[in-house]
Design a protein around this motif. Structure first.
Motif, PDB file in Angstrom:
ATOM      1  N   PHE A   1      63.337  20.261 -46.282  1.00 58.07           N
ATOM      2  CA  PHE A   1      62.490  19.386 -45.473  1.00 58.07           C
ATOM      3  C   PHE A   1      63.141  18.995 -44.155  1.00 58.07           C
ATOM      4  N   ASP A   2      64.360  18.508 -44.197  1.00 59.57           N
ATOM      5  CA  ASP A   2      65.013  18.032 -42.968  1.00 59.57           C
ATOM      6  C   ASP A   2      65.153  19.150 -41.943  1.00 59.57           C
ATOM      7  N   GLN A   3      65.475  20.356 -42.396  1.00 58.29           N
ATOM      8  CA  GLN A   3      65.606  21.492 -41.478  1.00 58.29           C
ATOM      9  C   GLN A   3      64.255  21.862 -40.869  1.00 58.29           C
ATOM     10  N   ALA A   4      63.193  21.863 -41.688  1.00 56.38           N
ATOM     11  CA  ALA A   4      61.866  22.214 -41.182  1.00 56.38           C
ATOM     12  C   ALA A   4      61.378  21.178 -40.165  1.00 56.38           C
ATOM     13  N   VAL A   5      61.611  19.900 -40.441  1.00 56.85           N
ATOM     14  CA  VAL A   5      61.220  18.845 -39.500  1.00 56.85           C
ATOM     15  C   VAL A   5      61.994  18.994 -38.193  1.00 56.85           C
ATOM     16  N   ALA A   6      63.272  19.269 -38.283  1.00 58.65           N
ATOM     17  CA  ALA A   6      64.078  19.459 -37.073  1.00 58.65           C
ATOM     18  C   ALA A   6      63.559  20.644 -36.250  1.00 58.65           C
ATOM     19  N   LEU A   7      63.144  21.699 -36.932  1.00 58.66           N
ATOM     20  CA  LEU A   7      62.634  22.883 -36.240  1.00 58.66           C
ATOM     21  C   LEU A   7      61.347  22.568 -35.470  1.00 58.66           C
ATOM     22  N   VAL A   8      60.392  21.888 -36.090  1.00 62.54           N
ATOM     23  CA  VAL A   8      59.144  21.612 -35.370  1.00 62.54           C
ATOM     24  C   VAL A   8      59.367  20.605 -34.244  1.00 62.54           C
ATOM     25  N   ARG A   9      60.278  19.673 -34.452  1.00 64.16           N
ATOM     26  CA  ARG A   9      60.600  18.741 -33.360  1.00 64.16           C
ATOM     27  C   ARG A   9      61.228  19.498 -32.187  1.00 64.16           C
TER      28      ARG A   9
END
Length: 181
Positions: free
Chosen positions: A102-110
């Motif tokens: 989750f944290d990696q995916a959120v960082a990617l879209v941000r």
């Protein structure tokens, strides 16, 4: 080009009447069964940076590799669902990517310039049930949801998918609580 987020796994539709929408999907499109919950728990829910007491009813079904989520806003408390209903009516409101990172995916879209609209935890509110919705500035693209799919939430999604395999049209509307036991 497939993204680091993986495939879209869910299409989320805002509907005016959950039961009517379920009937349309089952009777006219042959998709089901739908697992319905009268009020989906939203834990630690925020919308545009502020806490919100938004309430929604939800039904889930599966069509091939795509989960269908029907969402009926139950009030006008701030949420992306209530916003969509006010501005667009009913229809495809979001697409979701499922992740165990989750944290990696959120960082990617941000990093790609998407803006956070709402976030929280679903289901039992467990630490592995986070979700975050992002809008694509200047675009007509639907909102993008990043949904953490571990633990009970992953088991729920797997059970919804399994129920759709070889579904014969019987018992088209089921209680989501059946899958959470």
């Amino acid at each position: 080009m497939n993204t680091a987020l993986g495939a879209i796994r869910q299409n989320g539709f805002v509907v005016a009447d959950l039961d009517d929408a379920i009937r349309n999907w089952t009777d006219r499109l042959g998709i089901g069964p739908f697992f319905r919950i009268a009020e989906q728990p939203l834990v630690g829910f925020t919308h545009r940076g502020a806490p919100s007491e938004a309430r929604i009813a939800v039904a889930l079904a599966q069509s091939g590799g795509i989960q269908i989520e029907l969402i009926q806003p139950l009030d006008e408390h701030p949420s992306a669902f209530a916003e969509y209903r006010r501005t667009s009516g009913v229809g495809l409101q979001h697409v979701a990517h499922w992740t165990q990172e989750f944290d990696q995916a959120v960082a990617l879209v941000r990093a790609r310039g998407l803006r956070l609209v709402q976030s929280g935890r679903s289901g039992s509110g467990g630490p592995d049930e986070r979700f975050a919705y992002f809008e694509v500035p200047g675009s007509t693209a639907p909102i993008v949801e990043i949904s953490e799919t571990r633990g009970r939430k992953a088991a729920l999604f797997a059970a919804v998918a399994a129920a759709s395999e070889d579904w014969d049209g019987a018992d088209p509307v089921r209680d989501m609580a059946e899958l959470l036991r």
